[in-house]
Design a protein around this motif. Structure first.
Motif, PDB file in Angstrom:
ATOM      1  N   LEU A  88       0.839  -1.190   0.000  1.00  0.00           N
ATOM      2  CA  LEU A  88       0.000   0.000   0.000  1.00  0.00           C
ATOM      3  C   LEU A  88       0.877   1.244   0.000  1.00  0.00           C
ATOM      4  N   LYS A  89       0.611   2.127  -0.920  1.00  0.00           N
ATOM      5  CA  LYS A  89       1.368   3.368  -1.009  1.00  0.00           C
ATOM      6  C   LYS A  89       0.403   4.537  -1.079  1.00  0.00           C
ATOM      7  N   ALA A  90       0.464   5.364  -0.048  1.00  0.00           N
ATOM      8  CA  ALA A  90      -0.366   6.566  -0.050  1.00  0.00           C
ATOM      9  C   ALA A  90       0.349   7.719   0.613  1.00  0.00           C
ATOM     10  N   HIS A  91       1.094   7.443   1.683  1.00  0.00           N
ATOM     11  CA  HIS A  91       1.869   8.497   2.326  1.00  0.00           C
ATOM     12  C   HIS A  91       2.979   8.966   1.388  1.00  0.00           C
ATOM     13  N   ILE A  92       3.263  10.241   1.436  1.00  0.00           N
ATOM     14  CA  ILE A  92       4.307  10.782   0.550  1.00  0.00           C
ATOM     15  C   ILE A  92       5.668  10.861   1.250  1.00  0.00           C
ATOM     16  N   LEU A  93       5.680  10.565   2.576  1.00  0.00           N
ATOM     17  CA  LEU A  93       6.921  10.528   3.342  1.00  0.00           C
ATOM     18  C   LEU A  93       6.950   9.239   4.168  1.00  0.00           C
ATOM     19  N   PRO A  94       8.070   8.874   4.766  1.00  0.00           N
ATOM     20  CA  PRO A  94       8.177   7.585   5.471  1.00  0.00           C
ATOM     21  C   PRO A  94       7.167   7.414   6.601  1.00  0.00           C
ATOM     22  N   LEU A  95       6.872   6.133   6.895  1.00  0.00           N
ATOM     23  CA  LEU A  95       5.976   5.789   7.997  1.00  0.00           C
ATOM     24  C   LEU A  95       6.720   5.878   9.325  1.00  0.00           C
ATOM     25  N   THR A  96       5.950   6.133  10.381  1.00  0.00           N
ATOM     26  CA  THR A  96       6.510   6.141  11.735  1.00  0.00           C
ATOM     27  C   THR A  96       5.982   4.978  12.575  1.00  0.00           C
ATOM     28  N   ASN A  97       4.737   4.563  12.334  1.00  0.00           N
ATOM     29  CA  ASN A  97       4.123   3.528  13.157  1.00  0.00           C
ATOM     30  C   ASN A  97       2.936   2.902  12.453  1.00  0.00           C
ATOM     31  N   VAL A  98       2.590   1.688  12.879  1.00  0.00           N
ATOM     32  CA  VAL A  98       1.415   0.974  12.376  1.00  0.00           C
ATOM     33  C   VAL A  98       0.706   0.351  13.571  1.00  0.00           C
ATOM     34  N   ALA A  99      -0.633   0.370  13.578  1.00  0.00           N
ATOM     35  CA  ALA A  99      -1.393  -0.254  14.663  1.00  0.00           C
ATOM     36  C   ALA A  99      -2.689  -0.835  14.116  1.00  0.00           C
ATOM     37  N   ASP A 101      -6.658  -2.596  14.822  1.00  0.00           N
ATOM     38  CA  ASP A 101      -7.729  -2.698  15.796  1.00  0.00           C
ATOM     39  C   ASP A 101      -7.790  -4.135  16.321  1.00  0.00           C
ATOM     40  N   LYS A 102      -8.686  -4.399  17.265  1.00  0.00           N
ATOM     41  CA  LYS A 102      -8.706  -5.703  17.943  1.00  0.00           C
ATOM     42  C   LYS A 102      -8.945  -6.854  16.990  1.00  0.00           C
ATOM     43  N   SER A 103      -9.848  -6.682  16.038  1.00  0.00           N
ATOM     44  CA  SER A 103     -10.203  -7.770  15.135  1.00  0.00           C
ATOM     45  C   SER A 103      -9.206  -7.945  13.999  1.00  0.00           C
ATOM     46  N   GLY A 104      -8.359  -6.947  13.784  1.00  0.00           N
ATOM     47  CA  GLY A 104      -7.426  -6.997  12.667  1.00  0.00           C
ATOM     48  C   GLY A 104      -8.031  -6.593  11.339  1.00  0.00           C
ATOM     49  N   SER A 105      -9.274  -6.133  11.365  1.00  0.00           N
ATOM     50  CA  SER A 105      -9.955  -5.776  10.114  1.00  0.00           C
ATOM     51  C   SER A 105      -9.564  -4.394   9.606  1.00  0.00           C
ATOM     52  N   ARG A 106      -9.016  -3.572  10.492  1.00  0.00           N
ATOM     53  CA  ARG A 106      -8.545  -2.242  10.103  1.00  0.00           C
ATOM     54  C   ARG A 106      -7.182  -1.994  10.738  1.00  0.00           C
ATOM     55  N   PHE A 107      -6.404  -1.128  10.087  1.00  0.00           N
ATOM     56  CA  PHE A 107      -5.170  -0.692  10.710  1.00  0.00           C
ATOM     57  C   PHE A 107      -4.915   0.758  10.346  1.00  0.00           C
ATOM     58  N   ILE A 108      -4.036   1.383  11.122  1.00  0.00           N
ATOM     59  CA  ILE A 108      -3.722   2.787  10.912  1.00  0.00           C
ATOM     60  C   ILE A 108      -2.218   2.949  10.736  1.00  0.00           C
ATOM     61  N   THR A 109      -1.849   3.981   9.995  1.00  0.00           N
ATOM     62  CA  THR A 109      -0.440   4.293   9.769  1.00  0.00           C
ATOM     63  C   THR A 109      -0.194   5.758  10.090  1.00  0.00           C
ATOM     64  N   GLY A 110       0.929   6.018  10.749  1.00  0.00           N
ATOM     65  CA  GLY A 110       1.361   7.390  10.993  1.00  0.00           C
ATOM     66  C   GLY A 110       2.553   7.700  10.109  1.00  0.00           C
ATOM     67  N   SER A 111       2.783   8.960   9.823  1.00  0.00           N
ATOM     68  CA  SER A 111       3.804   9.295   8.836  1.00  0.00           C
ATOM     69  C   SER A 111       4.443  10.655   9.107  1.00  0.00           C
ATOM     70  N   TYR A 112       5.626  10.815   8.490  1.00  0.00           N
ATOM     71  CA  TYR A 112       6.287  12.109   8.489  1.00  0.00           C
ATOM     72  C   TYR A 112       5.525  13.134   7.652  1.00  0.00           C
ATOM     73  N   ASP A 113       4.536  12.684   6.883  1.00  0.00           N
ATOM     74  CA  ASP A 113       3.774  13.636   6.064  1.00  0.00           C
ATOM     75  C   ASP A 113       2.667  14.341   6.863  1.00  0.00           C
ATOM     76  N   ARG A 114       2.672  14.148   8.200  1.00  0.00           N
ATOM     77  CA  ARG A 114       1.781  14.840   9.130  1.00  0.00           C
ATOM     78  C   ARG A 114       0.369  14.279   9.154  1.00  0.00           C
ATOM     79  N   THR A 115       0.144  13.119   8.565  1.00  0.00           N
ATOM     80  CA  THR A 115      -1.187  12.523   8.559  1.00  0.00           C
ATOM     81  C   THR A 115      -1.164  11.134   9.180  1.00  0.00           C
ATOM     82  N   CYS A 116      -2.360  10.699   9.558  1.00  0.00           N
ATOM     83  CA  CYS A 116      -2.605   9.303   9.920  1.00  0.00           C
ATOM     84  C   CYS A 116      -3.672   8.784   8.963  1.00  0.00           C
ATOM     85  N   ARG A 117      -3.481   7.577   8.459  1.00  0.00           N
ATOM     86  CA  ARG A 117      -4.459   7.013   7.528  1.00  0.00           C
ATOM     87  C   ARG A 117      -5.048   5.723   8.083  1.00  0.00           C
TER      88      ARG A 117
END
Length: 362
Positions: A88-99, A101-117
């Motif tokens: 998956l490529k959407a952030h325009i700068l490197p990732l900082t973290n991934v987490a 949810d409990k079921s594993g059906s969703r996850f989030i990414t943080g980035s140097y691009d100042r967003t979380c997806r």
């Protein structure tokens, strides 16, 4: 109190009781950490009925069936084969973290691009982009086990609380005077804890967005923190080489754990809240008694800094990740290294346990 249904937790083994009290839906956990395929279901059921009034005689057969299902799961041999699934490529700068949810059906990414997806795990589609921070989004997390809220912490010195379903920002937590580098929800999802390069941790009210407490006492950056599974204590690890245990209700420091000769990289409670494990840049991990604050053991073997550490979810094992390119698994009981995992060409920065649930409604 009225019992509504059972939730079966495969690992670590346990049964979650969902019940109604005062018009509110609540849960409590029956942890079966010592369960084995050889355990007598009838004897275990009798022990549960003695200590848990919600498990009445009319529910006894259902609970026994759940115990047997847990034993059957323990007897299964899982031979997983892992392969590349999706990029998956959407952030325009490197990732900082991934987490996840409990079921594993969703996850989030943080980035140097100042967003979380927010992402759908199965399809790989992006569900939301959480925008509003003015610097690197470094710390992220779902409010598991609920999974309806997300917290983000940023180098802009603020943290934000978001709706996981819509991407709406509920609150911006302001008060830290330096970068926020770690955060966690308490198990009840009523508080968010944040740790900062300003040498403090703060507690925030999820409902109102207000600051509840500022935890001061460290003399250097707070790089890691963790609630216990009850939610009445918080542990923080700092670059000042120490670990602090805090009483959440009062904000008072209960113990200072002194013994490491390097910066603390991570801290965790075990499942029953009796032990704390710490990893350090001094190349060791340590086990501590949560009640007394006494050091139980020092786990050695890594040749470089320990960058991450965690318990398995039964609390019987400790896994560590190191800059020496290896991960190790230690026995909590014997304090011996059981296995060294080798093969990476560079440093290993993260290790994590896996929790699996099943829903059984009655």
């Amino acid at each position: 109190m009225k019992l509504k249904r059972f939730l079966l937790r495969y690992y670590p083994p346990g049964i979650i009781l969902e019940y109604e009290k005062g018009g509110c839906l609540r849960t409590k956990s029956i942890d079966l950490l010592d369960l084995t395929p050889e355990t007598s279901p009838d004897e275990l059921l009798a022990e549960i009925q003695q200590s848990e009034p919600l498990v009445t005689e009319s529910r006894a057969d259902q609970v026994k069936q759940l115990i047997v299902r847990l034993q059957q799961k323990q007897g299964q041999q899982d031979h997983h084969r892992f392969c590349f699934f999706k990029e998956l490529k959407a952030h325009i700068l490197p990732l900082t973290n991934v987490a996840f949810d409990k079921s594993g059906s969703r996850f989030i990414t943080g980035s140097y691009d100042r967003t979380c997806r927010v992402w759908d795990t199965a399809s790989g589609s992006e569900l939301h982009t959480l925008e509003g921070h003015r610097n690197v989004v470094y710390a992220i997390g779902f409010n598991n086990p609920y999974g309806d809220k997300i917290a983000t912490g940023s180098f802009d010195k603020t943290a934000k609380l978001w709706c996981a379903e819509t991407g709406k920002c509920f609150h911006t937590f302001r008060g830290h005077t330096a970068e926020i580098v770690c955060l966690a929800f308490n198990p009840q999802s009523t508080l968010v804890a944040t740790g900062s390069m300003d040498a403090s941790a703060k507690l925030w009210d999820v409902e109102t967005g207000d600051e509840v407490a500022t935890l001061t006492g460290h003399t250097a950056e707070v790089l890691s923190l963790c609630f216990n599974t009850v939610g009445n204590q918080l542990v923080t690890g700092s670059f000042d080489h120490t670990v602090s245990i805090w009483d959440v209700a009062s904000g008072r420091r209960v113990h200072t754990l002194i013994g490491h000769s390097g910066e603390i990289s991570n801290v965790h409670f075990n499942w029953d809240c009796s032990l704390i494990v710490t990893g350090s840049m001094d190349k060791t991990c340590k086990l501590w008694e949560a009640v007394s604050g006494e050091c139980v053991a020092t786990l050695t073997g890594h040749k470089e800094e320990v960058l991450d550490v965690c318990f398995d979810l039964s609390g019987q094992l400790v896994a560590s990740a190191s800059a020496d390119g290896t991960a190790r698994v230690f026995s909590v009981n014997t304090h011996q290294c059981l296995v060294t995992l080798e093969g990476h060409d560079g440093e290993i920065s993260k290790v994590s346990p896996i929790m699996t649930f099943s829903c059984a409604c009655y």
